[in-house]
Design a protein around this motif. Structure first.
Motif, PDB file in Angstrom:
ATOM      1  N   ASP A   1       0.852  -1.160  -0.023  1.00 48.29           N
ATOM      2  CA  ASP A   1       0.034   0.073  -0.056  1.00 48.29           C
ATOM      3  C   ASP A   1       1.063   1.124  -0.009  1.00 48.29           C
ATOM      4  OD1 ASP A   1      -2.246  -1.521   0.017  1.00 48.29           O
ATOM      5  OD2 ASP A   1      -2.570  -1.414   2.101  1.00 48.29           O
ATOM      6  N   ILE A   2       2.078   1.186   0.791  1.00 48.33           N
ATOM      7  CA  ILE A   2       2.688   2.612   0.862  1.00 48.33           C
ATOM      8  C   ILE A   2       3.562   2.638  -0.534  1.00 48.33           C
ATOM      9  CG2 ILE A   2       4.902   3.267   2.005  1.00 48.33           C
ATOM     10  CD1 ILE A   2       3.979   1.988   4.563  1.00 48.33           C
ATOM     11  N   VAL A   3       4.177   1.660  -0.969  1.00 46.51           N
ATOM     12  CA  VAL A   3       4.674   1.652  -2.331  1.00 46.51           C
ATOM     13  C   VAL A   3       3.673   2.218  -3.214  1.00 46.51           C
ATOM     14  CG1 VAL A   3       5.866   0.325  -4.115  1.00 46.51           C
ATOM     15  CG2 VAL A   3       6.458   0.005  -1.804  1.00 46.51           C
ATOM     16  N   ASP A   4       2.416   1.675  -3.320  1.00 47.79           N
ATOM     17  CA  ASP A   4       1.537   2.091  -4.344  1.00 47.79           C
ATOM     18  C   ASP A   4       0.874   3.516  -4.108  1.00 47.79           C
ATOM     19  OD1 ASP A   4      -0.311   1.549  -6.426  1.00 47.79           O
ATOM     20  OD2 ASP A   4      -1.737   1.628  -4.972  1.00 47.79           O
ATOM     21  N   VAL A   5       0.869   3.919  -2.857  1.00 47.74           N
ATOM     22  CA  VAL A   5       0.083   5.231  -2.495  1.00 47.74           C
ATOM     23  C   VAL A   5       1.465   6.391  -2.778  1.00 47.74           C
ATOM     24  CG1 VAL A   5      -0.627   7.008  -0.821  1.00 47.74           C
ATOM     25  CG2 VAL A   5      -1.561   4.466  -0.924  1.00 47.74           C
ATOM     26  N   ALA A   6       2.653   6.048  -2.604  1.00 49.27           N
ATOM     27  CA  ALA A   6       3.660   7.182  -2.486  1.00 49.27           C
ATOM     28  C   ALA A   6       4.263   6.945  -4.034  1.00 49.27           C
ATOM     29  CB  ALA A   6       4.850   6.509  -1.518  1.00 49.27           C
ATOM     30  N   GLY A   7       3.982   5.790  -4.697  1.00 44.18           N
ATOM     31  CA  GLY A   7       4.567   5.798  -6.162  1.00 44.18           C
ATOM     32  C   GLY A   7       6.028   5.547  -6.075  1.00 44.18           C
ATOM     33  N   ILE A   8       6.383   4.574  -5.182  1.00 43.13           N
ATOM     34  CA  ILE A   8       8.078   4.347  -5.272  1.00 43.13           C
ATOM     35  C   ILE A   8       7.989   3.131  -6.080  1.00 43.13           C
ATOM     36  CG2 ILE A   8       9.601   3.326  -3.460  1.00 43.13           C
ATOM     37  CD1 ILE A   8       8.111   4.696  -1.175  1.00 43.13           C
ATOM     38  N   GLU A   9       8.952   3.430  -7.047  1.00 47.84           N
ATOM     39  CA  GLU A   9       9.149   2.587  -8.133  1.00 47.84           C
ATOM     40  C   GLU A   9      10.356   1.326  -7.623  1.00 47.84           C
ATOM     41  OE1 GLU A   9       9.683   4.168 -11.911  1.00 47.84           O
ATOM     42  OE2 GLU A   9       7.620   5.240 -11.900  1.00 47.84           O
ATOM     43  N   ASP A  10      11.372   1.913  -7.066  1.00 46.39           N
ATOM     44  CA  ASP A  10      12.653   1.259  -6.786  1.00 46.39           C
ATOM     45  C   ASP A  10      12.894   1.734  -5.301  1.00 46.39           C
ATOM     46  OD1 ASP A  10      13.009  -0.149  -9.367  1.00 46.39           O
ATOM     47  OD2 ASP A  10      13.494   1.855 -10.033  1.00 46.39           O
ATOM     48  N   PRO A  11      12.344   0.974  -4.256  1.00 45.29           N
ATOM     49  CA  PRO A  11      12.679   1.080  -2.992  1.00 45.29           C
ATOM     50  C   PRO A  11      14.152   0.552  -2.719  1.00 45.29           C
ATOM     51  CG  PRO A  11      11.084  -0.783  -3.150  1.00 45.29           C
ATOM     52  CD  PRO A  11      10.953  -0.112  -4.210  1.00 45.29           C
ATOM     53  N   THR A  12      14.971   1.385  -1.890  1.00 40.25           N
ATOM     54  CA  THR A  12      16.246   1.120  -1.826  1.00 40.25           C
ATOM     55  C   THR A  12      16.474   0.408  -0.321  1.00 40.25           C
ATOM     56  OG1 THR A  12      16.802   3.132  -0.941  1.00 40.25           O
ATOM     57  CG2 THR A  12      17.286   2.684  -3.295  1.00 40.25           C
ATOM     58  N   GLY A  13      15.551   0.301   0.315  1.00 39.00           N
ATOM     59  CA  GLY A  13      15.752  -0.298   1.699  1.00 39.00           C
ATOM     60  C   GLY A  13      14.239  -0.090   2.528  1.00 39.00           C
ATOM     61  N   ILE A  14      13.955  -1.096   3.174  1.00 38.79           N
ATOM     62  CA  ILE A  14      12.771  -1.240   4.058  1.00 38.79           C
ATOM     63  C   ILE A  14      13.031  -1.619   5.464  1.00 38.79           C
ATOM     64  CG2 ILE A  14      10.484  -2.338   4.160  1.00 38.79           C
ATOM     65  CD1 ILE A  14      10.780  -2.970   1.073  1.00 38.79           C
ATOM     66  N   ASP A  15      12.353  -0.786   6.371  1.00 37.39           N
ATOM     67  CA  ASP A  15      12.470  -0.897   7.838  1.00 37.39           C
ATOM     68  C   ASP A  15      11.292  -1.518   8.371  1.00 37.39           C
ATOM     69  OD1 ASP A  15      15.130  -0.330   7.683  1.00 37.39           O
ATOM     70  OD2 ASP A  15      15.098   1.465   8.974  1.00 37.39           O
ATOM     71  N   VAL A  16      11.321  -2.570   8.966  1.00 41.36           N
ATOM     72  CA  VAL A  16      10.199  -2.908   9.502  1.00 41.36           C
ATOM     73  C   VAL A  16      10.222  -2.832  11.154  1.00 41.36           C
ATOM     74  CG1 VAL A  16       8.418  -4.932  10.022  1.00 41.36           C
ATOM     75  CG2 VAL A  16       9.515  -4.568   7.700  1.00 41.36           C
ATOM     76  N   VAL A  17       9.526  -2.027  11.611  1.00 43.13           N
ATOM     77  CA  VAL A  17       9.738  -1.522  13.358  1.00 43.13           C
ATOM     78  C   VAL A  17       8.551  -2.346  14.224  1.00 43.13           C
ATOM     79  CG1 VAL A  17      10.083   0.110  14.718  1.00 43.13           C
ATOM     80  CG2 VAL A  17      10.595   0.366  12.317  1.00 43.13           C
ATOM     81  N   VAL A  18       9.032  -3.226  15.136  1.00 38.34           N
ATOM     82  CA  VAL A  18       8.206  -3.759  16.125  1.00 38.34           C
ATOM     83  C   VAL A  18       7.798  -2.629  17.107  1.00 38.34           C
ATOM     84  CG1 VAL A  18       7.935  -5.627  17.478  1.00 38.34           C
ATOM     85  CG2 VAL A  18       9.256  -6.055  15.567  1.00 38.34           C
ATOM     86  N   ALA A  19       6.765  -2.909  17.413  1.00 36.95           N
ATOM     87  CA  ALA A  19       6.164  -1.999  18.659  1.00 36.95           C
ATOM     88  C   ALA A  19       6.878  -2.113  19.987  1.00 36.95           C
ATOM     89  CB  ALA A  19       4.606  -2.150  18.785  1.00 36.95           C
ATOM     90  N   PRO A  20       6.763  -1.031  20.749  1.00 35.57           N
ATOM     91  CA  PRO A  20       7.468  -1.135  22.123  1.00 35.57           C
ATOM     92  C   PRO A  20       6.531  -2.133  22.927  1.00 35.57           C
ATOM     93  CG  PRO A  20       6.330   0.933  21.607  1.00 35.57           C
ATOM     94  CD  PRO A  20       6.176   0.449  20.317  1.00 35.57           C
ATOM     95  N   GLU A  21       7.237  -2.612  24.048  1.00 38.18           N
ATOM     96  CA  GLU A  21       6.577  -3.327  24.921  1.00 38.18           C
ATOM     97  C   GLU A  21       5.439  -2.743  25.611  1.00 38.18           C
ATOM     98  OE1 GLU A  21       6.157  -7.190  26.348  1.00 38.18           O
ATOM     99  OE2 GLU A  21       8.208  -6.776  25.255  1.00 38.18           O
ATOM    100  N   TRP A  22       5.385  -1.628  26.093  1.00 33.77           N
ATOM    101  CA  TRP A  22       4.222  -1.134  26.816  1.00 33.77           C
ATOM    102  C   TRP A  22       3.097  -1.251  25.883  1.00 33.77           C
ATOM    103  CZ3 TRP A  22       1.261   3.063  24.997  1.00 33.77           C
ATOM    104  CH2 TRP A  22       1.904   3.862  23.998  1.00 33.77           C
ATOM    105  N   LYS A  23       3.199  -1.226  24.588  1.00 30.60           N
ATOM    106  CA  LYS A  23       1.895  -1.284  23.718  1.00 30.60           C
ATOM    107  C   LYS A  23       1.150  -2.623  24.007  1.00 30.60           C
ATOM    108  CE  LYS A  23       2.417   2.701  20.669  1.00 30.60           C
ATOM    109  NZ  LYS A  23       2.440   2.847  19.051  1.00 30.60           N
ATOM    110  N   TYR A  24       1.988  -3.662  24.005  1.00 29.61           N
ATOM    111  CA  TYR A  24       1.605  -4.970  24.049  1.00 29.61           C
ATOM    112  C   TYR A  24       0.761  -5.161  25.611  1.00 29.61           C
ATOM    113  CZ  TYR A  24       4.578  -6.302  19.964  1.00 29.61           C
ATOM    114  OH  TYR A  24       5.038  -6.357  18.693  1.00 29.61           O
TER     115      TYR A  24
END
Length: 882
Positions: free
Chosen positions: A759-782
């Protein structure tokens, strides 16, 4: 298709021959408790249709699965070989039903073998052989000894085209058509042989509750067919004709009876018709029990209400049936819809005597019955001394107070008329002697075999004069054989017992073995047999339990009623010209393709649409799988046991566990979807990197074994190519233990994350991403999520803020608390934070492969605060560089 893909014809023929040579599917007699898997045996029409293929693929897949789980499996096949269609076909072709039927059986057996069905053909039975039907005759004699056989005059359903009697269940629809030829059915009076199934009505009904492995719909159909009703029998005195017994379930409404109704064939109706042309015309030409509205004629007589002494008019009415209740009824238009419609048409009074229960101390108010009857229980009004009583109490009191009234139980179920006026069936083992009457043929003279077929109209046995001539077993005088044959449902009411000892010569079944092997563990067939074959089989089993040493009182533990195969939303039929030939599909695509497509298309109980595109797609899947195995064998990869391999290992474990659960539940489509998803994962793995050999081979081996119950030929081929010993049909089922809830959460996390990135790639029109960070939520939110799920406090945010480690997050905690409050009803637990991190880390390669960019899974402690704010349990934050 073999030119473009694998040579399915050669593969399938090779393994069918190998199974046969090795007796893979033979069940020895010395096993103690086999798993008994059975499909309803077919009528041998000469060609398998897609309904057959689906039914028998279901049983074959389950039998193969249970065999791989280590069970001794009994999976037999036979032929429901008697019946009118073969007799008609023989007449049309000037041949005899026996040759026609046996030729059809040979053809269908070959077709079943071509489909790869794993039957123990040593146990094959054919009901039209004397070796089988002598036991129909023997059982008839035993039923006769127990007082369960009766011969009497009866009005029967007669098909003028088939020239035979039909059971009620064989008369279809409001138009009352023959189930075989769609000819309108007539009523005739004939002497008939009956099996007294009504003697077992109560047990047949009450035991339905214990059939927990049967579909609720089938159980309810049997309840309705048996149709037990508790009520009251009482007498109305009909002018000039004396007391007439009526049955009602609502004697509490008797004060509202405004007419009395008789069935058209009630003795009084017939007597009146002899003298009244209008009544005769109505009975002969106008009465229509299945019409859209009730119809009738006034007799000029009156009947005396035994509760009130009131004289009410008597009608002959076509909605009153002689075989339901007593053929006479008190009619209360205010409280019965059918009576209401008749009264409205005939201008008869409608008098309410039951009112809804009032609120508090209010007096009951008569319901408005001008447009429709009030049919609920309530409080009696305008009922003399009974006014004010509730309906249940009134029923008890009135039954006690009315002299002729007594409690009674009525059934819709009628005794089973088994007489058929046709040749191709089991001869009823009776001779008729002028002095002794009907006499049973002694056991030592069984079987009474059918004579040579005579091609004539009507019943050919009536023309077999030499065969008919015999002597009386009791007095030795000249006698005549019974020319009626048995309903073919007699054959199928116990055939499942014959499979346990098909060659036994001195009894219909081996008692000890039957008691060890019965009941059938899994039975599969069409729901159209719910109130014929299934009910009769239950009846026979109970009689045999009472009299012939059978220890089980129900024949089938679990029942699956499979859905239909349709084409463009319509049931396949020759008349509609929409039949797909199984033989063509096998020739073009192979049996495995047909089997796999059918089993993956829908749950077995559901109807589904045949699709040529779906068949082609299924064939392509099998072709790809074969290519994957061959590539692995040829190339022998030697990749690392890294994080990617760990992910694939986890998916293999999950697939084995989940597919096994689904096979156990007979939800084959879900098991196959899991297996096909694993094939996709393995293919992606091989495309992404050089696979770890042990992981990849384990995955392929699991796929082959998980597919083998449904696509057995190609599974054997691939099992062999992987270097495995023996047959996959005899291999051990793969096993794995996983927490399914954990697996579902892990898979959902990975797929949601991939979807968010798309969805992000599509909405932002990113054709060739150079890196993707996937960030896990902090413990307090769990922790906050867990509190929100478990809390029933109205002020959720206030409760969250009682936790110091959440409160110290300030505005971030308040904002997250508002989100949780808004979505409170839909909240569900996610994985723990460490598990979420591990799951995303192991699946990162899938994201890298899809987006061709390096992926970094980041813990909360290592992430930027502005990115971390968007991270939630089960929904990590995403940052993409372009």
């Amino acid at each position: 298709m073999s030119d473009a893909g694998y040579d399915h014809a050669t593969v399938e023929r090779r393994w069918q021959e190998a199974w046969d040579e090795a007796d893979v599917f033979r069940t020895p007699d010395n096993v103690e408790d086999p798993t008994y898997v059975l499909g309803m045996y077919p009528y041998p029409s000469g060609k398998l249709h897609m309904g057959h293929v689906r039914n028998y693929t279901i049983t074959d897949a389950y039998a193969r699965y249970r065999r791989m789980r280590g069970d001794d499996v009994l999976h037999p096949m036979g032929w429901d070989a008697f019946g009118l269609p073969a007799e008609n076909a023989a007449k049309e072709r000037d041949t005899n039903p026996r040759d026609w039927t046996l030729d059809c059986i040979d053809t269908m057996r070959d077709q079943m073998t071509a489909m790869g069905f794993g039957y123990d053909w040593d146990r094959e039975i054919t009901t039209c052989t004397p070796e089988y039907y002598q036991w129909n005759q023997w059982l008839f004699s035993r039923f006769h000894e127990e007082g369960l056989v009766e011969r009497r005059d009866a009005e029967v359903n007669w098909c003028p085209h088939c020239e035979t009697v039909l059971a009620d269940e064989q008369v279809e629809g409001e138009a009352e058509l023959c189930w075989r030829c769609d000819t309108p059915v007539e009523q005739r009076e004939l002497e008939q042989w009956f099996l007294q199934i009504t003697e077992y009505a109560d047990e047949l009904l009450e035991a339905i509750d214990d059939l927990e492995g049967w579909p609720n719909s089938v159980r309810q159909m049997q309840r309705n067919w048996i149709g037990r009703q508790y009520g009251t029998e009482l007498e109305f005195h009909v002018e000039d004709h004396g007391p007439v017994e009526a049955f009602t379930t609502r004697v509490d409404t008797i004060h509202g009876a405004t007419f009395f109704a008789l069935a058209p064939d009630h003795p009084i109706s017939e007597a009146l018709a002899e003298e009244d042309d209008e009544i005769r015309r109505f009975i002969d030409h106008e009465a229509d029990p299945d019409g859209d509205e009730p119809n009738g004629v006034e007799t000029g007589l009156t009947a005396t209400n035994p509760a009130t002494g009131e004289e009410i008019p008597v009608y002959v009415a076509d909605f009153v049936l002689s075989d339901v209740g007593t053929g006479a009824l008190m009619a209360v238009p205010a409280h019965d819809e059918r009576d209401h419609a008749f009264a409205e048409k005939m201008g008869i009074d409608v008098r309410p005597v039951i009112a809804p229960e009032p609120d508090g101390d209010e007096d009951p108010t008569a319901p408005d019955v001008s447009e429709a009857a009030y049919t609920e229980d309530g409080v009696l009004i305008d009922a003399g001394e009974y006014s004010g009583l509730d309906s249940e109490t009134a029923r008890e009191r009135l039954t006690e107070d009315i002299d002729s009234a007594e409690e009674a139980t009525q059934y819709q179920l009628r005794d089973w008329g088994i007489s058929r006026q046709r040749y191709w069936g089991t001869p009823i083992p009776v001779v008729h002697c002028d002095d002794c009457g009907p006499v049973m043929v002694p056991d030592e003279e069984l079987p009474v075999e059918l004579p040579e077929f005579i091609n004539t109209t009507g019943n050919p046995l009536d023309a077999a004069e030499e065969w008919q001539r015999t002597t009386c077993p009791e007095c030795g005088a000249d006698a005549t054989r019974e020319t009626d044959t048995m309903d073919t449902f007699v054959d199928s009411s116990w055939y499942f017992l014959r499979y346990v000892s098909p060659a036994l010569e001195d009894a219909p079944y081996d008692r000890e073995r039957a008691n060890d092997w019965m009941p059938v563990d899994q039975y599969v067939g069409g729901i159209e047999h719910a109130v014929m074959h299934l009910l009769y089989s239950r009846f026979f089993t109970k009689v045999l339990a009472d009299n012939e040493g059978l220890e089980h009182r129900e024949p089938f533990t679990n029942l699956l009623a499979q859905g239909m195969v349709q084409l463009e939303g319509e049931k396949m039929s020759k008349s509609k010209g929409n039949v797909v030939s199984p033989q063509r599909i096998v020739e073009e695509y192979g049996a495995d393709t047909a089997r796999l497509f059918m089993m993956q298309a829908a749950q077995p109980e559901r109807d589904f649409d045949w699709s040529e595109e779906g068949v082609q797609s299924t064939y392509a899947f099998l072709e790809r799988l074969k290519g994957m195995v061959e590539s692995y064998v040829d190339e022998q990869p030697d990749g690392d046991a890294d994080a990617v391999a760990s992910y694939v290992d986890a998916e293999i474990e999950a697939t084995i566990a989940i597919a096994s659960e689904e096979y156990e539940a007979l939800t084959f489509n879900k098991a196959l979807r899991e297996t096909q998803d694993l094939v996709r994962t393995l293919r992606q793995y091989a495309d992404y990197t050089e696979p770890h050999a042990e992981t990849y081979e384990r995955g392929l081996s699991a796929v082959v074994r998980l597919l083998s119950p449904v696509a057995p030929h190609i599974a054997e081929e691939l099992y062999d190519e992987l270097g495995s010993d023996g047959f996959v049909a005899e291999a051990a089922w793969p096993t794995a233990e996983v927490d399914r809830d954990y697996v579902d959460k892990r898979r959902r996390l990975v797929e949601n994350t991939r979807e968010d990135i798309r969805d992000i790639v599509d909405v932002a029109g990113i054709e060739d991403p150079t890196g993707i960070d996937v960030v896990v939520a902090p413990e307090w939110k769990y922790d906050a999520l867990e509190i929100a799920i478990e809390s029933d406090a109205e002020n959720l945010i206030g409760e969250l803020m009682q936790e110091s480690h959440i409160r110290e997050r300030g505005d971030a905690a308040a904002d997250y608390g508002q989100d949780l409050q808004a979505e409170r009803e839909a909240l569900s637990m996610s994985l723990e934070s460490d598990d979420e991190y591990a799951a995303l880390e192991s699946a990162a390669w899938l994201i890298e492969r899809e987006f061709d960019a390096p992926v970094r899974v980041v813990r909360a402690a290592e992430a930027d605060e502005d990115v971390l704010a968007n991270a939630e349990p089960g929904r990590p934050a995403i940052e993409i560089d372009d």
